[in-house]
Design an enzyme around this catalytic site. Structure first.
Site, PDB file in Angstrom:
ATOM      1  N   HIS A 188       0.676  -1.144   0.244  1.00  0.00           N
ATOM      2  CA  HIS A 188       0.080  -0.042  -0.013  1.00  0.00           C
ATOM      3  C   HIS A 188       0.857   1.476   0.129  1.00  0.00           C
ATOM      4  O   HIS A 188       0.581   2.263  -0.962  1.00  0.00           O
ATOM      5  CB  HIS A 188      -0.733  -0.143   1.099  1.00  0.00           C
ATOM      6  N   GLU A 417      -1.854 -14.101 -15.634  1.00  0.00           N
ATOM      7  CA  GLU A 417      -1.177 -13.769 -14.500  1.00  0.00           C
ATOM      8  C   GLU A 417      -0.727 -15.337 -13.853  1.00  0.00           C
ATOM      9  O   GLU A 417      -0.054 -15.388 -12.858  1.00  0.00           O
ATOM     10  CB  GLU A 417      -2.331 -13.436 -13.354  1.00  0.00           C
ATOM     11  N   ASP A 441       1.240 -10.582 -10.022  1.00  0.00           N
ATOM     12  CA  ASP A 441       0.717 -12.052 -10.010  1.00  0.00           C
ATOM     13  C   ASP A 441       1.389 -12.957 -10.453  1.00  0.00           C
ATOM     14  O   ASP A 441       1.985 -14.005  -9.945  1.00  0.00           O
ATOM     15  CB  ASP A 441      -0.881 -12.061 -10.210  1.00  0.00           C
ATOM     16  N   CYS A 488      -0.303  -4.235 -17.137  1.00  0.00           N
ATOM     17  CA  CYS A 488      -0.983  -3.477 -16.255  1.00  0.00           C
ATOM     18  C   CYS A 488      -0.333  -3.719 -15.017  1.00  0.00           C
ATOM     19  O   CYS A 488      -1.213  -3.142 -13.958  1.00  0.00           O
ATOM     20  CB  CYS A 488      -2.388  -3.644 -16.429  1.00  0.00           C
TER      21      CYS A 488
END
Length: 563
Positions: A188, A417, A441, A488
């Protein structure tokens, strides 16, 4: 006087800064002298009141958050503070005779272990849980809560780690930079710092000890270098680096392309309609990832067709004719939904998540696809692309494509992924119109390393040759089928890595909006053949460090000022 020291960590938000240190207040911990609980019922009620207070404080912070996605994180943490499972765990510890603060700590540790086992999004929430623990403990003891101190002057924050509750309300005018000893490249703290444009470095070991006397520090958030007690020449060099960076970015506008005109779409990662409105104001070409799960998380029931349609319509209108790529619901075992509980699983991180949940709950997917179709009809000029997460097989791609096309959606794709999808991309792409690589991922599944575990950060470097080989295989599938491949994941926002990705065959890059200018400038410094040479060097390298150094050696020297 503190001696000059140079420390190294992982740069997660580019830019330079120097200034005084502001140390984030540390947690106070268990009261070692507290008495055992003799009235568990009364103590339990007291803890409930404390946790309600913590939740109320977090909700207040949510109102001051700097974005809707930050607000969502804080609101979710507030909900976690009054979670019935957590409270039952504390009651259990109190009945065993533990003191109040020990009961809180022990119950939280048990709960944290359960979240880690779930992996993914739920593992990310361990940081939130510890933040709740530390705030509650401080309140019980009548001591100051941990967190960012009131800043009397612009400063560089130093912390063991920053909880989302802290990062989400930072003022970029007052916070010059962020340095943490823990954390990872996709934490985060890293993501929010990049969104706010605050230079940041994580995994800077020894920083707490190095600043014990509270000196000034200098930070390069691109390469993760921290200078404790910098000299005048250090400060001058940083200022010059900032000047050169500004010069390199000057004129970075318009479409993304290499120096010889090979087009690369530069897009934004977003999570809410407000994110879309903010990102749309940047000079970029649309959104390459709209994380639609923010609509679903921390709710007792699924969002209605009308609610979803309204949100998707707002996102499409924000970008007008520019591309918007929506990822369908990415939830399940690692992001459990109360209204879509598929039961316990032996290994939830590898369980029914993403598209697998949609196949078990077709109603959720069908409503989402219909809402997207209605939004597209409401904004007919929009360029809407829709993709499914966690696709591993041809059968899954075919199933999703048929369902999405039945609603009239114009462009249907999949996320790559898993190594399975990467290796068999040519076959998977025969069923759809495009693919987007989620490097975060794909990296953790390729390297068998939890991306939220900071100690494994080196394994999760996007420069790992094994990961780059997976990306190359995916792009080869794209070339064989004539289908475009995008990226992405966080790797797309690294100006140096962007050159490698383009050289591997990636046609679009999606990132935090604030990173677009640097990536666009990097592309315009190099022709496509150089990018392809960089890609070959990186994939053939023996180690992640060798890969990055090989690419940097043939890059335009000006590029160093963008890193």
């Amino acid at each position: 006087m503190t001696d000059r020291r140079v420390l190294h960590g992982i740069g997660v938000s580019a830019g330079t800064a120097s200034g005084p240190v502001a140390v984030v207040t540390q947690a106070v911990g268990i009261d070692e002298h507290e008495a055992a609980s003799v009235d568990p019922a009364a103590d339990g009620e007291r803890v409930r009141e404390v946790l309600e207070g913590v939740a109320a404080s977090l909700r207040e912070r949510a109102e001051r958050a700097n974005s809707e996605s930050s607000k969502a994180v804080l609101e979710a943490t507030a909900v976690l503070a009054t979670d019935k499972g957590l409270i039952r765990g504390i009651d259990k510890e109190l009945k065993k005779g533990a003191g109040v603060t020990k009961a809180i700590h022990d119950a939280v540790e048990v709960y944290a272990g359960k979240l880690r086992k779930l992996g993914g999004y739920m593992a990310e929430r361990v940081t939130d849980l510890y933040d709740i623990r530390d705030r509650a403990t401080a309140r019980v003891r009548g001591l100051p809560e941990p967190g960012v101190p009131a800043l009397s002057q612009p400063s560089i924050l130093v912390a063991e780690d920053l909880a989302p509750a802290e990062t989400a309300t930072l003022d970029p005018e007052q916070v010059l930079g962020i340095i943490t000893e823990a954390g990872g490249a996709t934490s985060h703290t890293a993501i929010l710092a990049a969104q706010l444009g605050i230079p940041a470095a994580v995994q800077v070991k020894g920083i707490a000890e190095a600043i014990i006397d509270g000196p000034v520090v200098a930070l390069d958030g691109g390469v993760g270098e921290v200078i404790v007690a910098p000299t005048d020449s250090d400060a001058t060099e940083l200022a010059e680096r900032s000047r050169r960076r500004a010069a390199a970015l000057a004129g970075s506008s318009g479409e993304g392309a290499t120096r010889d005109g090979s087009r690369v779409k530069l897009l934004a990662n977003i999570g809410t309609a407000e994110d879309a409105e903010k990102a749309a104001k940047y000079d970029l070409e649309g959104s390459g990832l709209f994380r639609s799960e923010f609509l679903f998380l921390d709710r007792d029931s699924a969002p209605s067709l009308e609610e979803q349609t309204e949100t998707y319509t707002a996102v499409l209108r924000a970008f007008g004719e520019r591309r918007v790529v929506v990822r369908t619901l990415d939830a399940g075992a690692d992001k459990p939904l109360s209204f879509a509980d598929l039961g316990e699983e032996e290994n939830p991180a590898l369980g029914r998540r993403g598209l697998r949940l949609s196949q078990a709950r077709e109603d959720l997917l069908d409503t989402q696809l219909e809402a997207l179709a209605q939004a597209h009809r409401a904004v007919p000029e929009s360029e809407l692309w829709v993709m499914a997460p966690m696709v591993a097989t041809v059968e899954e791609a075919r199933w999703f494509a048929a369902r999405a096309r039945a609603t009239g959606l114009p462009k249907v794709g999949v996320m790559v992924e898993t190594p399975a999808a990467a290796i068999r991309s040519a076959h998977v792409l025969e069923e759809v119109d495009f693919a987007s690589i989620g490097t975060n991922d794909l990296s953790q599944y390729t390297m068998a390393a939890d991306r939220m575990q900071g100690e494994l950060a080196e394994l999760l470097s996007p420069w790992q040759p094994a990961l780059l080989a997976m990306i190359r295989e995916t792009c080869r599938g794209g070339e064989a089928t004539g289908k475009p491949i995008g990226v992405c994941g966080e790797a797309g926002g690294d100006p140096l890595m962007a050159l490698v990705l383009v050289g591997l065959g990636v046609k679009s890059l999606s990132m935090a909006p604030g990173k677009v200018r640097a990536v666009r400038a990097a592309l315009r410094m190099h022709d496509f053949d150089t990018c392809r040479q960089m890609a070959n060097y990186a994939v053939d390298a023996r180690t992640a460090r060798d890969a990055r150094e090989a690419v940097l050696a043939i890059a335009d020297p000006v590029l160093r000022d963008l890193l």
